[in-house]
Design a protein around this motif. Sequence first.
Motif, PDB file in Angstrom:
ATOM      1  N   ARG A  89       0.786  -0.896   0.182  1.00 53.46           N
ATOM      2  CA  ARG A  89       0.101  -0.090   0.178  1.00 53.46           C
ATOM      3  C   ARG A  89       1.030   1.105  -0.031  1.00 53.46           C
ATOM      4  O   ARG A  89       0.557   2.235  -0.898  1.00 53.46           O
ATOM      5  CB  ARG A  89      -0.901   0.032   1.330  1.00 53.46           C
ATOM      6  CG  ARG A  89      -2.321  -1.122   0.935  1.00 53.46           C
ATOM      7  CD  ARG A  89      -3.203  -0.559   2.353  1.00 53.46           C
ATOM      8  NE  ARG A  89      -4.453  -1.119   1.881  1.00 53.46           N
ATOM      9  CZ  ARG A  89      -4.563  -2.771   2.333  1.00 53.46           C
ATOM     10  NH1 ARG A  89      -3.952  -3.220   3.195  1.00 53.46           N
ATOM     11  NH2 ARG A  89      -5.892  -3.114   2.014  1.00 53.46           N
ATOM     12  N   GLN A 136       0.636   4.015  -2.918  1.00 51.37           N
ATOM     13  CA  GLN A 136       0.439   5.121  -2.645  1.00 51.37           C
ATOM     14  C   GLN A 136       1.368   6.178  -3.194  1.00 51.37           C
ATOM     15  O   GLN A 136       1.154   7.495  -3.667  1.00 51.37           O
ATOM     16  CB  GLN A 136       0.257   5.512  -1.022  1.00 51.37           C
ATOM     17  CG  GLN A 136      -0.038   6.923  -0.666  1.00 51.37           C
ATOM     18  CD  GLN A 136      -1.660   7.303  -1.182  1.00 51.37           C
ATOM     19  OE1 GLN A 136      -2.402   6.525  -1.330  1.00 51.37           O
ATOM     20  NE2 GLN A 136      -1.661   8.730  -1.745  1.00 51.37           N
ATOM     21  N   ASP A 176       4.037   6.325   4.386  1.00 48.58           N
ATOM     22  CA  ASP A 176       2.885   6.195   5.019  1.00 48.58           C
ATOM     23  C   ASP A 176       2.833   5.503   6.262  1.00 48.58           C
ATOM     24  O   ASP A 176       3.376   4.248   6.174  1.00 48.58           O
ATOM     25  CB  ASP A 176       2.042   5.244   3.942  1.00 48.58           C
ATOM     26  CG  ASP A 176       0.542   4.948   4.662  1.00 48.58           C
ATOM     27  OD1 ASP A 176      -0.022   5.824   5.222  1.00 48.58           O
ATOM     28  OD2 ASP A 176      -0.022   3.908   4.299  1.00 48.58           O
TER      29      ASP A 176
END
Length: 843
Positions: free
Chosen positions: A129, A133, A359
Amino acid sequence: MYTAPLSDPPSYSEENLRIIHVEDVPEEAELVHEALRRSGLQATYEQVSSEAALLKAVESHADIILCDYSLPGFDGMTALKIAHEKIPNVPFIFVSGTIGEELAIQALRLGAYDYVLKNNIARLPSSVRRALQESHERAIRRRTEEILFAESNLLTTVFDTAGAVGVMLDTEGKILRFNQAGEKSTGYASKDILGLCFWDIFFPSSQRQSEKDRYQRRDRSAFPMQYQSQWLARDGRVRSILCSLSILEDRHFKTIFVLSGIDITEWQEAEEKIYRLSYFDHITGLPNRVVLRDRLEQAIRRHDSHGGVVVLMLAELNGLDQIRDVFGAKAGLALTIAVTQRLQAWRPPGKATVTQYSDGVFAVLLEEVKKSDIDTIVQDLLQILEKPYSIPEQQNIHLLPKIGIALYPNDGNNTESLPHFAEVALHLAQEDARNHYQFYSPEFNQEITKRHILKNQLREAIQRDELVLHYQPQVSLKNGRIDGFEALVRWQHPELGLLMPGEFIALAEESDLILALGEWVLRAACKQCRSWQEKGLNPATIAVNLSAMQFTEKNLKVLVGQILAESGLDSQHLELELTESVSMSDPEKSIAIMVHLRKIGITLSIDDFGTGYSNLGYLKKFPVSRLKIDKSFVRDLVGDAQDLAICRSIIAIAKSLHLEVIAEGVETVSQLKMLHAEGCDRIQGYYFSAPLPADDCTSLLERDVSLPMEIIRRPSYARSLLVIDDDVNILSAIKRALGRSGYQIFTANHAAEAFEILAKHQIGVVLTDHQMPDVLGSDLLEKISYMFPNAVRIMLTGQTNLHSISQAINQGAVYKFLVKPWDNDELEKIVSDAFEKFEATLR
């Protein structure tokens, strides 16, 4: 201004992902796919196991590439190279069970986004992820830059076709013409402002005069001029206009100002957008890795001038992904912002920069940090991040912080290696179930862990009464008797034995432990002094050191009063020692505290005097009774002219201010005699006694042990001659030549031995060879002339170096000099005259 329409920004959907998976074992590939599906990532997978298959797969669109390292026909590095060449913008993650740390580091340097070990596959969804991103954000930036570039070209075309903002003015500033571009930019219609004053319309009152002066300057050679100006539009908004101002004369020879301008407001806003996208995280608003790299580079450049260390910490909060999965993306976003706010509100020592590293991972860069402060800083950060979080409809959410730490210059020496080492340390912290943080350097991990354990043990030691006091006697040089004790704390550690203050005081000062420790010492010392008095033993004072934190504590005066009342000790028997640096940090505040303590009868002294910065103007205002000469000046007092000068100066300052002087660290009779000769009032040190337990001090008081005054005082005057020569035959010959004169003759083979004799005895005449092995005779006599100015100095030499001898005579270091071989009668006559010269100084 024409604005190009923005197309929908590129985006990825977790339900329409295409993942290329380079893996030769179908079962392991299925495990990876299942882990991603369980996390909510819906994707189509194309599994390939050969170089040819990978080359074909990358011809079609892909969102991410997962790759094993060990493959039957080629390796993961080859796959990484193919991906980097064919689809450089697609993230590449190694998912392997065999890749080691060294290969992983190499892979990251070659462009891999991350590596995940197969035995820790639970970390893969989060890594995927983050990669998607960041890839998504890079795509947005590329698209935005393309659109803005196209828009800039279009604006240029429109400007060329329709013309720039145009205004014509007369010398008074009245608007003569105003074009359509100007109307569009400012919102003013030409018919409404013709004939009105230009600077009255487009500028606030504070800027009108300066704008008017621009036009009405007499120096016409400054035209044409280019400048940027801020105009007020009709709706009150500020427009940025890039102006070009020229002068024309019409056919009637009237001056006309022609102003053409480009409205760059939208361009500036676009640049600001690009800047924000390039340097700041769009969710948290924190600076990103680009800014971190720049700040890190600056910190490394500044390091040499500021000292300390540069600390880079990466913090990740375990549990954040689960909150997203359970409560949704908004909850995860709320938690991320809450963490950001805590980090921004944190005020660690030194210069701090907080950034979004990736992130869920935050970076904290600290400059000018002392190594001894790092443990406290890390513990403070952990405490901040461990506190419960709240989100809408959900209270007391606990996240587990993990921190990886790298230091400059200890670990890495550039902007590339230090972040990588911090990532390695973060991985180590994630794998360690017991510890919340890890340093990249194993040795530093051990040191910090040891300090942290010892600090916790010290907190318990104060509660368990493991601390003990030893007392070092302070002896009066007027009568040789014990005049007081200094209380010195020790820690009776159950495993490490008796620890000296140097092993734990610094730990206490790093936290509030110093307050509890200081209170314990003060209470125990007062209680012991009162116990001696109740036995009929009466030391004049008990001296206790006050730390900087204790001295500035607002309830110090109340605490001291309570302890005196509890112990029953009269305040006149308590002496509080303040370091020079503490008392001078805020002199006015120090004076107020001292005055109050003095009013209740407490004796005050300045400890370690001469080691800090003193303002004598304030010192005379301090209500202190004593100055303590630091042991660093006493250690080489006998043979070092500078240390002697410092001691003399401190004693002279104290006497002029009617203060007593105590010298600490006195270990030899030579030091003792010189301090007594210079007028020192008290001494403490190993010459008389080491710090002792209370029972041993009781024995000293009961036996009335004192310093024999015959040791302190020099014997009655006799004609004492000191002969210095490294040749024993010369020494014997001089003793024979002067033996019938009745002199008390001392001999020394080198300078250190000579200064010991000078310290212990009243030497009237010094006779030295010029060619000594450790020092020239002229330099030795010059030093003696400063330290013992009354001693008459004679040089005996076999080598007539006229330059050095004449220099010594001119500087007053030498009274006479003789040449070897000498005439005994001449020698006897010169020595006799020298004693008469010395004795004249005694009368």
